[in-house]
Design an enzyme around this catalytic site. Structure first.
Site, mmCIF file in Angstrom:
data_model
loop_
_atom_site.group_PDB
_atom_site.id
_atom_site.type_symbol
_atom_site.label_atom_id
_atom_site.label_comp_id
_atom_site.label_asym_id
_atom_site.label_seq_id
_atom_site.Cartn_x
_atom_site.Cartn_y
_atom_site.Cartn_z
ATOM 1 N N ARG A 81 0.867 -1.178 0.000
ATOM 2 C CA ARG A 81 0.000 0.000 0.000
ATOM 3 C C ARG A 81 0.903 1.227 0.000
ATOM 4 O O ARG A 81 1.697 1.423 0.925
ATOM 5 C CB ARG A 81 -0.929 -0.005 1.211
ATOM 6 C CG ARG A 81 -1.905 1.174 1.296
ATOM 7 C CD ARG A 81 -2.916 0.922 2.413
ATOM 8 N NE ARG A 81 -3.833 2.022 2.617
ATOM 9 C CZ ARG A 81 -3.728 2.934 3.592
ATOM 10 N NH1 ARG A 81 -2.709 2.872 4.453
ATOM 11 N NH2 ARG A 81 -4.616 3.896 3.719
ATOM 12 N N ASN A 157 -7.119 8.307 2.252
ATOM 13 C CA ASN A 157 -6.781 7.768 3.562
ATOM 14 C C ASN A 157 -7.569 8.455 4.673
ATOM 15 O O ASN A 157 -7.646 9.687 4.713
ATOM 16 C CB ASN A 157 -5.278 7.959 3.824
ATOM 17 C CG ASN A 157 -4.848 7.385 5.163
ATOM 18 O OD1 ASN A 157 -4.836 6.173 5.356
ATOM 19 N ND2 ASN A 157 -4.496 8.265 6.099
ATOM 20 N N GLU A 158 -8.180 7.675 5.551
ATOM 21 C CA GLU A 158 -8.839 8.174 6.766
ATOM 22 C C GLU A 158 -9.541 9.511 6.509
ATOM 23 O O GLU A 158 -9.192 10.535 7.094
ATOM 24 C CB GLU A 158 -7.820 8.286 7.894
ATOM 25 C CG GLU A 158 -7.178 6.939 8.218
ATOM 26 C CD GLU A 158 -6.118 6.988 9.298
ATOM 27 O OE1 GLU A 158 -5.801 8.091 9.795
ATOM 28 O OE2 GLU A 158 -5.586 5.913 9.664
ATOM 29 N N HIS A 225 -9.328 0.624 9.676
ATOM 30 C CA HIS A 225 -8.019 0.736 10.317
ATOM 31 C C HIS A 225 -8.187 0.386 11.786
ATOM 32 O O HIS A 225 -9.075 0.914 12.463
ATOM 33 C CB HIS A 225 -7.467 2.154 10.156
ATOM 34 C CG HIS A 225 -7.138 2.500 8.736
ATOM 35 N ND1 HIS A 225 -6.530 3.690 8.374
ATOM 36 C CD2 HIS A 225 -7.318 1.805 7.581
ATOM 37 C CE1 HIS A 225 -6.364 3.708 7.050
ATOM 38 N NE2 HIS A 225 -6.847 2.571 6.562
ATOM 39 N N TYR A 227 -6.601 0.312 15.375
ATOM 40 C CA TYR A 227 -5.629 0.715 16.378
ATOM 41 C C TYR A 227 -6.299 0.604 17.753
ATOM 42 O O TYR A 227 -6.890 -0.427 18.073
ATOM 43 C CB TYR A 227 -5.083 2.114 16.069
ATOM 44 C CG TYR A 227 -4.253 2.149 14.796
ATOM 45 C CD1 TYR A 227 -2.947 1.651 14.773
ATOM 46 C CD2 TYR A 227 -4.777 2.661 13.611
ATOM 47 C CE1 TYR A 227 -2.186 1.661 13.612
ATOM 48 C CE2 TYR A 227 -4.016 2.685 12.435
ATOM 49 C CZ TYR A 227 -2.721 2.168 12.449
ATOM 50 O OH TYR A 227 -1.979 2.184 11.305
ATOM 51 N N GLU A 254 -5.135 -0.919 7.651
ATOM 52 C CA GLU A 254 -4.010 -0.530 8.500
ATOM 53 C C GLU A 254 -4.221 -1.142 9.868
ATOM 54 O O GLU A 254 -5.364 -1.265 10.332
ATOM 55 C CB GLU A 254 -3.925 0.996 8.688
ATOM 56 C CG GLU A 254 -3.246 1.759 7.606
ATOM 57 C CD GLU A 254 -3.030 3.219 8.005
ATOM 58 O OE1 GLU A 254 -2.962 3.510 9.235
ATOM 59 O OE2 GLU A 254 -2.947 4.061 7.103
ATOM 60 N N TRP A 283 0.804 -1.318 9.054
ATOM 61 C CA TRP A 283 1.468 -0.015 8.996
ATOM 62 C C TRP A 283 2.702 -0.101 9.881
ATOM 63 O O TRP A 283 2.581 -0.452 11.052
ATOM 64 C CB TRP A 283 0.548 1.095 9.511
ATOM 65 C CG TRP A 283 1.191 2.441 9.365
ATOM 66 C CD1 TRP A 283 2.086 3.020 10.221
ATOM 67 C CD2 TRP A 283 1.036 3.333 8.256
ATOM 68 N NE1 TRP A 283 2.499 4.233 9.736
ATOM 69 C CE2 TRP A 283 1.869 4.450 8.532
ATOM 70 C CE3 TRP A 283 0.319 3.310 7.078
ATOM 71 C CZ2 TRP A 283 1.968 5.529 7.657
ATOM 72 C CZ3 TRP A 283 0.409 4.383 6.210
ATOM 73 C CH2 TRP A 283 1.226 5.480 6.510
#
Length: 457
Positions: A81, A157-158, A225, A227, A254, A283
């Site tokens: 990516r 992205n995001e 993503h 986290y 991610e 990531w």
């Protein structure tokens, strides 16, 4: 994810209990030249299911680090990516993007190109809306055309922070997809979730079905993503499981093993993704700063200096090296070693001792590699003393083995009986000529080699 400290998410909502709308996803509305989505699964241009196992590379900040593509491939990854920018950070020109695609193809990596300019829109200064990202992609149209077999476009992205913005994520994403299609893009599109990619308000989760249906190609993949919001197994399995139940395509676009906003459960992310054939992209390769340097997989772009995160995602349980399979568009079966050392040595089966009959064919089976619970095998089809235009190989498993992935063949199974037919490009064989196909399969207890038969026309 940015190469600086991510703003701490201030509130984590409880996992929603409302059921997601279930959508049965059929064939794409318009055939694409490359990747396609069917029934919530991603398929490459050869019609083989493709599960991403990849690494993000911060190319826009480190444009001279082109060696990273080969180093990432050496981990066994099948996907990279690539971070791009239209000008918020060092801009990536059409010629630079063309070179990135060439590097991906040279290293037999599927290229997920993402525009990073949208990161944290509505909350972070300098961020741009998805509409501006679409303008950037349209400006690269000539470079991207014809690369549908090798490139997936991650539109932005995001694209939304934690503050409410207008239009909403659902509206902005739907419009972005439709503008991309109107501009002539037939690539598979990837769309990131709001809330810095973590969707803790569940807007993407609860509106994914309508966004997918709004794509005239039905060729959109959703990216979550993971986290600090995803710090328990229950949150991970609930979120990903709802997409699987709904038949909607989802990847973990991610994730990391630690973060300033909490400690993600990377073990569950990786094990659940592997068990459910869900793609994941970690990531990131190297170059992080601003307090999240621990997310580097290698130090200073040096593959001989892996970090603890790099060792975990590459060589740990359900890691890249043991689970990645190369896209078949690069001309062969999946690559990558299932384990560092096979538990049993490959045992080739001898070629037939008698020649195939005229206008007939013979099939020889051999195991390429074996590991606990799985193996890779190859079958060689050889024409007899006359040319053939099609072939079918059949066999019966003795120990309940099951094929999980195949290439260079159309393979069907009914219980222990397996039938493998040629595909369009390998059915015509001259007298004495050969073609091969391969597959991955599971086994339990014993793995007796079958005795395949071959019929031709």
């Amino acid at each position: 994810m940015r190469p600086r400290l991510l703003a701490v998410i201030t509130a984590l909502s409880a996992v929603a209990l409302a059921a997601m709308f279930v959508l049965t996803v059929g064939s794409p509305a318009r055939a694409a030249a490359g990747f396609t989505v069917t029934n919530g699964r991603l398929y490459d241009a050869n019609g083989t299911e493709f599960v991403m196992r990849g690494v993000s590379h911060a190319h826009t900040w480190y444009q001279s680090q082109t060696r990273a593509f080969g180093d990432i491939k050496a981990t066994g990854a099948n996907t990279v990516r690539v971070v791009l920018s239209g000008g918020r950070w060092p801009a990536n020109s059409a010629s630079d993007v063309a070179n990135v695609i060439n590097l991906c193809r040279q290293n037999r990596l599927i290229c997920v190109l993402e525009n990073h300019d949208t990161t944290g829109y509505g909350e972070q200064s300098g961020s741009v809306p998805l509409s501006t990202a679409v303008d950037y992609w349209i400006g690269l149209r000539d470079v991207l055309a014809g690369q549908e077999r090798y490139v997936i476009i991650n539109i932005g992205n995001e694209p939304v922070g934690n503050n409410a913005v207008s239009p909403t994520w659902t509206q902005a994403t739907t419009t972005a997809i439709q503008r991309m299609r109107t501009a002539g893009f037939d690539h598979t599109l990837m769309v990131d979730a709001p809330n810095w990619g973590q969707d803790w308000r569940f807007e993407m989760r609860d509106n994914a079905a309508s966004v997918f249906a709004a794509d005239p190609d039905r060729n959109t993949v959703f990216s979550i993503h993971m986290y600090g919001v995803f710090d328990t197994a229950a949150e991970i399995t609930d979120y990903l499981g709802r997409f699987r139940t709904a038949g909607l395509p989802i990847v973990v676009g991610e994730f990391g093993f630690n973060h300033s906003d909490g400690n993600p459960d990377e073990d569950t992310i990786m094990s659940y993704a592997q068990a459910n054939r869900i793609g994941y992209i970690g990531w990131s390769w190297s170059g992080n700063g601003g307090g999240v340097e621990y997310l580097d997989m290698v130090t200073g772009f040096d593959p001989t200096r892996p970090t603890s995160w790099g060792q975990r995602i590459i060589d740990g349980a359900n890691g890249i090296r043991s689970t990645s399979r190369e896209a078949t568009v690069f001309g062969g079966g999946p690559t990558g070693t299932p384990t560092a050392t096979p538990t049993t040595q490959p045992t080739p089966t001898a070629q037939p001792t008698t020649p195939p009959p005229a206008r007939g064919c013979a099939a020889a089976y051999k195991v390429i590699g074996s590991w606990p619970g799985g193996f890779q095998a190859e079958v060689t089809v050889t024409a007899g003393s006359a040319a053939i235009s099609a072939w079918t190989v059949g066999w019966t498993w003795a120990n309940g083995q099951r094929v999980t992935q195949s290439w260079n063949t159309t393979l069907t199974a009914s219980g222990n009986a397996v039938s493998a037919r040629n595909v369009g490009y390998n059915g015509n064989l001259g007298a004495g000529a050969s073609a091969t196909f391969g597959f991955l399969a599971s086994w339990t207890g014993s793995n007796t080699a079958p005795s395949p038969t071959c019929t031709a026309s």
